[in-house]
Enzyme design. Structure first.
Site, mmCIF file in Angstrom:
data_model
loop_
_atom_site.group_PDB
_atom_site.id
_atom_site.type_symbol
_atom_site.label_atom_id
_atom_site.label_comp_id
_atom_site.label_asym_id
_atom_site.label_seq_id
_atom_site.Cartn_x
_atom_site.Cartn_y
_atom_site.Cartn_z
ATOM 1 N N TYR A 140 0.793 -1.226 0.000
ATOM 2 C CA TYR A 140 0.000 0.000 0.000
ATOM 3 C C TYR A 140 0.830 1.282 0.000
ATOM 4 C CZ TYR A 140 -4.031 -3.018 1.055
ATOM 5 O OH TYR A 140 -5.008 -3.974 1.023
ATOM 6 N N LYS A 195 5.110 -14.403 2.406
ATOM 7 C CA LYS A 195 5.097 -15.235 1.204
ATOM 8 C C LYS A 195 6.542 -15.315 0.722
ATOM 9 C CE LYS A 195 2.682 -17.588 -1.773
ATOM 10 N NZ LYS A 195 1.881 -18.771 -1.489
ATOM 11 N N ASP A 227 -1.083 -17.829 2.482
ATOM 12 C CA ASP A 227 -2.211 -18.621 1.975
ATOM 13 C C ASP A 227 -2.582 -19.725 2.960
ATOM 14 O OD1 ASP A 227 0.284 -19.671 1.351
ATOM 15 O OD2 ASP A 227 -0.278 -20.395 -0.629
ATOM 16 N N ASP A 251 -4.156 -6.441 6.191
ATOM 17 C CA ASP A 251 -5.493 -5.940 5.847
ATOM 18 C C ASP A 251 -6.433 -7.121 5.594
ATOM 19 O OD1 ASP A 251 -7.524 -4.197 5.146
ATOM 20 O OD2 ASP A 251 -6.809 -3.904 3.095
ATOM 21 N N ASP A 255 -9.587 -9.040 8.358
ATOM 22 C CA ASP A 255 -11.018 -9.223 8.084
ATOM 23 C C ASP A 255 -11.413 -10.685 8.295
ATOM 24 O OD1 ASP A 255 -10.971 -6.557 7.268
ATOM 25 O OD2 ASP A 255 -12.346 -6.900 5.600
#
Ligand code: IPM
Ligand code: MN
Length: 369
Positions: A140, A195, A227, A251, A255
């Site tokens: 971001y 990752k 993942d 982020d 959630d």
């Protein structure tokens, strides 16, 4: 310790004003008649942008910068966008993050009593971990400065620096030292979520994580690819204590985590720099339910408790630490004993009733400061 703390309140859009009002009421009640917090409201957000063309006035920034802490309702309205299509309501949150270098985004994921997890068989105490999201770089960081070529090619670089990684990883280990360990085994643990098998930037994240971890032999260090992490957070959430991760991954998994404990309405968030703290619920402005009095106030109230905890530690102020603890107990009792559930968590109670119960539940302040 200060006599009075100045809190900049930015109510924002949609349900923002309702939930920030609820939090201010509970915070005020928690500190009794001592007037320890001085609240002042400042405008920002999409609705302001519609009216004035400015989503984040300089005076609001200055007030936020100089306040002892910042409390936010929520911002953003669908369709209220800049000419380039980005949402005007996001300018406030994103602007504060970068201007005040709020690099640590702390997102507790906790299953409270009385709230049903969509994960079968999970009870209160089974899910209690914190996602530490790097909030200043990562994918971001490129916002507004990537490459966009003739509508044909677009690129957003993923930026990770030694300085940025080191400070967020250190933050995560220090946080783990203040906690009681993972629900499954009581062990203090920091999980590096990355990752690293695919991208160099994440490999650097993992390498620096390992270096920093050596300085914390009392805290278990482990790794998970992002993942696989989404699967683990559904299958074995009790294993987790503190998770540290890059901005976009944080982020996304925050959630997912929120969903396992009742949704965004139950998820507070603290965005911390070395000098400033910004507190809000993780949810958005939910314009579809605004003004109906049915918004879930718990996320913002819990963010308010995080604010008191942060201020209390920073200033060595027992009054604030005590009030933070009592707000958490009031939330616990409202959910466990009074069945004070809003619509999003399976109940029918409105915001004002829940807020009233929280205030009534607040145990008296400890006498000695
Ligand atoms: C969050 C939000 C923000 C983000 C948006 C509103 C810019 O989703 O705080 O998680 O992406 O960081
Ligand atoms: Mn988000």
């Amino acid at each position: 310790m200060k006599e009075i703390y100045d809190i900049a309140v930015v109510p924002g859009d949609g349900i923002g004003p309702e939930v920030s009002k609820a939090a201010v009421r509970v915070l005020t009640e928690a500190l009794g008649s001592t007037a320890v917090l001085r609240f002042a409201e400042y405008p920002a957000g999409a609705e302001l942008f519609q009216r004035t063309g400015d989503s984040f006035p300089a005076a609001t920034f200055e007030a936020c910068r100089s306040a002892d802490a910042i409390l936010h309702g929520a911002a953003g309205l669908p369709g209220v966008v800049h000419p380039d299509g980005t949402e005007a309501g996001l300018d406030f949150t994103l602007g504060l993050r970068s201007k005040l270098d709020l690099y640590a985004n702390v997102r507790p994921i906790k299953l409270w009593p009385g709230v049903t997890s969509p994960l079968r068989g999970r009870e209160v105490g089974d899910i209690d971990y914190v996602i530490v999201r790097e909030n200043s770089e990562g994918l971001y960081a490129a916002r507004g400065s990537g490459v966009f070529l003739r509508g044909e090619v677009a690129m957003d670089p993923l930026v990770q620096t030694r300085k940025g990684i080191e400070r967020i990883v250190r933050f995560a280990f220090e946080l783990a030292r203040t906690r009681g360990g993972a629900p499954a085994d009581g062990r203090r643990r920091v999980t590096c979520c990355d990752k690293a098998n695919v991208l160099r930037s994440y490999a650097l994240f993992r390498e620096i994580f390992s270096e920093v971890a050596r300085g914390y032999p009392d805290v278990e260090a482990e790794y998970a690819l992002v993942d696989a992490m989404t699967l683990h957070l559904v299958r074995q959430p009790s294993h987790y204590d503190v998770i540290v991760t890059e901005n976009m991954f944080g982020d996304i998994i925050s959630d997912l985590g929120a969903a396992t404990v009742g949704g965004m309405g139950m998820a507070p968030s603290a965005e911390l720099g070395d000098g400033n703290g910004f507190f809000q619920a993780s949810h958005g402005s939910a314009p579809d339910i605004s003004g109906k009095g049915i918004a879930n106030p718990y996320g913002t109230v819990l963010a308010g408790a995080m604010m008191l905890d942060w201020l209390g530690r920073r200033h060595g102020d027992r009054r604030l630490l005590d009030a933070a603890r009592r707000i958490e107990l009031a939330v616990h009792d409202a959910l466990a004993q009074r069945n004070a559930l809003s619509g999003d968590i399976g109940g029918t109670m409105g915001s004002a009733d829940i807020t009233g119960i929280l205030c009534a539940n607040l145990a008296p302040a400890a006498s000695a400061a």
